[in-house]
Design a protein around this motif. Structure first.
Motif, PDB file in Angstrom:
ATOM      1  N   LYS A   2      43.770  55.502  39.082  1.00 30.91           N
ATOM      2  CA  LYS A   2      45.029  54.961  38.577  1.00 30.91           C
ATOM      3  C   LYS A   2      44.806  53.549  38.043  1.00 30.91           C
ATOM      4  O   LYS A   2      44.151  52.727  38.678  1.00 30.91           O
ATOM      5  N   SER A   3      45.376  53.262  36.867  1.00 31.14           N
ATOM      6  CA  SER A   3      45.212  51.932  36.290  1.00 31.14           C
ATOM      7  C   SER A   3      46.191  50.960  36.954  1.00 31.14           C
ATOM      8  O   SER A   3      47.244  51.362  37.462  1.00 31.14           O
ATOM      9  N   LEU A   4      45.839  49.684  36.956  1.00 34.83           N
ATOM     10  CA  LEU A   4      46.672  48.663  37.579  1.00 34.83           C
ATOM     11  C   LEU A   4      47.894  48.369  36.712  1.00 34.83           C
ATOM     12  O   LEU A   4      47.803  48.337  35.484  1.00 34.83           O
ATOM     13  N   SER A   5      49.013  48.087  37.365  1.00 38.89           N
ATOM     14  CA  SER A   5      50.213  47.672  36.638  1.00 38.89           C
ATOM     15  C   SER A   5      50.001  46.255  36.109  1.00 38.89           C
ATOM     16  O   SER A   5      49.074  45.553  36.526  1.00 38.89           O
ATOM     17  N   SER A   6      50.854  45.816  35.228  1.00 31.58           N
ATOM     18  CA  SER A   6      50.762  44.458  34.676  1.00 31.58           C
ATOM     19  C   SER A   6      50.833  43.412  35.777  1.00 31.58           C
ATOM     20  O   SER A   6      50.111  42.409  35.751  1.00 31.58           O
ATOM     21  N   LEU A   7      51.706  43.628  36.738  1.00 29.03           N
ATOM     22  CA  LEU A   7      51.829  42.689  37.856  1.00 29.03           C
ATOM     23  C   LEU A   7      50.547  42.661  38.683  1.00 29.03           C
ATOM     24  O   LEU A   7      50.048  41.588  39.034  1.00 29.03           O
ATOM     25  N   GLN A   8      49.991  43.822  38.972  1.00 30.10           N
ATOM     26  CA  GLN A   8      48.746  43.875  39.732  1.00 30.10           C
ATOM     27  C   GLN A   8      47.597  43.228  38.963  1.00 30.10           C
ATOM     28  O   GLN A   8      46.745  42.552  39.545  1.00 30.10           O
ATOM     29  N   GLN A   9      47.561  43.406  37.652  1.00 34.59           N
ATOM     30  CA  GLN A   9      46.538  42.761  36.819  1.00 34.59           C
ATOM     31  C   GLN A   9      46.670  41.248  36.881  1.00 34.59           C
ATOM     32  O   GLN A   9      45.671  40.527  36.940  1.00 34.59           O
ATOM     33  N   LEU A  10      47.927  40.737  36.872  1.00 31.01           N
ATOM     34  CA  LEU A  10      48.152  39.293  36.959  1.00 31.01           C
ATOM     35  C   LEU A  10      47.665  38.758  38.306  1.00 31.01           C
ATOM     36  O   LEU A  10      46.982  37.732  38.363  1.00 31.01           O
ATOM     37  N   ILE A  11      47.990  39.463  39.368  1.00 30.59           N
ATOM     38  CA  ILE A  11      47.544  39.048  40.704  1.00 30.59           C
ATOM     39  C   ILE A  11      46.017  39.039  40.775  1.00 30.59           C
ATOM     40  O   ILE A  11      45.411  38.079  41.263  1.00 30.59           O
ATOM     41  N   GLU A  12      45.388  40.070  40.262  1.00 29.89           N
ATOM     42  CA  GLU A  12      43.921  40.133  40.262  1.00 29.89           C
ATOM     43  C   GLU A  12      43.318  39.003  39.421  1.00 29.89           C
ATOM     44  O   GLU A  12      42.269  38.447  39.769  1.00 29.89           O
ATOM     45  N   ALA A  13      43.981  38.660  38.321  1.00 32.67           N
ATOM     46  CA  ALA A  13      43.492  37.569  37.467  1.00 32.67           C
ATOM     47  C   ALA A  13      43.513  36.245  38.220  1.00 32.67           C
ATOM     48  O   ALA A  13      42.559  35.457  38.139  1.00 32.67           O
ATOM     49  N   PHE A  14      44.567  35.992  38.981  1.00 28.62           N
ATOM     50  CA  PHE A  14      44.641  34.752  39.760  1.00 28.62           C
ATOM     51  C   PHE A  14      43.569  34.711  40.843  1.00 28.62           C
ATOM     52  O   PHE A  14      43.115  33.636  41.223  1.00 28.62           O
ATOM     53  N   ARG A  15      43.138  35.863  41.331  1.00 20.34           N
ATOM     54  CA  ARG A  15      42.111  35.901  42.369  1.00 20.34           C
ATOM     55  C   ARG A  15      40.750  35.421  41.859  1.00 20.34           C
ATOM     56  O   ARG A  15      39.851  35.129  42.653  1.00 20.34           O
ATOM     57  N   HIS A  16      40.587  35.320  40.542  1.00 22.69           N
ATOM     58  CA  HIS A  16      39.339  34.795  39.987  1.00 22.69           C
ATOM     59  C   HIS A  16      39.202  33.293  40.216  1.00 22.69           C
ATOM     60  O   HIS A  16      38.100  32.745  40.105  1.00 22.69           O
ATOM     61  N   LEU A  17      40.319  32.622  40.504  1.00 27.52           N
ATOM     62  CA  LEU A  17      40.283  31.173  40.723  1.00 27.52           C
ATOM     63  C   LEU A  17      39.649  30.869  42.074  1.00 27.52           C
ATOM     64  O   LEU A  17      39.877  31.598  43.047  1.00 27.52           O
TER      65      LEU A  17
END
Length: 198
Positions: A2-17
Motif C-alpha cells: 500500500k502506498s503512503l497517504s500524503s499526510l504519511q509522506q509528510l510525516i516521513e519527510a520530517f523524519r529525515h531531519l
C-alpha cells in the motif's frame, strides 16, 4: 504494498531531519496542516528553491548559489590560512567568532568507515588540491572532537604533513565561564595536556 497517504509522506519527510523521531515528525506535520498552512506553503517553496539553486562552492565546497561563495570571493582574507570544517554550520560558527581571517574548506562530513564514508565522500582530492596550491602555508583542523572528527583530523593531518603543509588543530579545554567541578574529567585532562604559558 500500500502506498503512503500524503499526510504519511509528510510525516516521513520530517523524519529525515536530525533529532526528529516519529512523534515529533507527526506533531510538526499536524501543526502545519492544522494551524499554519501559509507557513507550510512558504516552507515548501523555500525548500524547492534551495534544492534547485544551492550548490557547492568550487573553491571551499560550502553551500552557495554562485560558482564561488562570498567568503572565497573576499580578497581581504589571508590566503595563507585554510580552515577545515565538517559542515557549513561549523564554518559559520567559526566565522561568527571574528577571529579567523583566512579561507575555509568544508568536508560535508567526517570519515566513518562503518557508515561507508571514506576520503572520497569527504572530497579529500579537492581538499588536497586546494591545500597544496602553493599559497596555503597553514591548515587549521576544526573538526569535531568525537571519534569520527578525531579520525578525520588525524588522516588529513598525516596527508598534509607529508606534503610540507603546516597543520594545526583547534585547542580543547574548559569552556569559558565553566566551573571546574561541573566539567567532565576528559575535558579537564585535555586542558592540562593542551595548556600554554601566559
Amino acid at each position: 504494498m500500500k502506498s503512503l497517504s500524503s499526510l504519511q509522506q509528510l510525516i516521513e519527510a520530517f523524519r529525515h531531519l536530525p533529532g526528529i523521531g516519529p512523534k515529533s515528525a507527526q506533531r510538526m506535520a499536524y501543526h502545519l496542516l492544522q494551524h499554519d498552512r501559509d507557513g507550510a506553503q512558504q516552507l515548501s517553496v523555500a525548500l524547492a528553491n534551495a534544492i534547485s539553486s544551492v550548490r557547492h562552492c568550487e573553491r571551499c565546497n560550502t553551500f552557495t548559489e554562485s560558482e564561488v561563495c562570498e567568503m572565497c570571493s573576499d580578497q581581504e582574507r589571508d590566503a595563507s590560512l585554510l580552515c577545515i570544517t565538517e559542515t557549513p554550520a561549523d564554518q559559520m560558527m567559526i566565522e561568527q567568532t571574528l577571529t579567523f581571517k583566512g579561507y575555509y574548506f568544508v568536508l560535508m562530513g567526517s570519515l566513518s568507515p562503518l557508515d561507508g564514508i571514506g576520503p572520497k565522500e569527504i572530497h579529500f582530492d579537492k581538499l588536497i588540491k586546494r591545500a597544496t596550491d602553493g599559497i596555503v602555508k597553514e591548515v587549521v583542523l576544526a573538526t569535531s572532537f568525537n571519534n569520527e572528527g578525531e579520525a578525520t583530523a588525524h588522516y588529513i593531518s598525516e596527508m598534509l604533513k607529508v606534503r610540507g603543509i603546516r597543520v594545526s588543530r583547534l585547542a580543547r579545554g574548559v569552556p569559558v565561564g565553566a566551573e571546574l567541578e561541573y566539567v567532565d574529567v576528559g575535558t579537564i585532562a585535555r586542558a592540562f595536556l593542551d595548556r600554554r604559558s601566559t
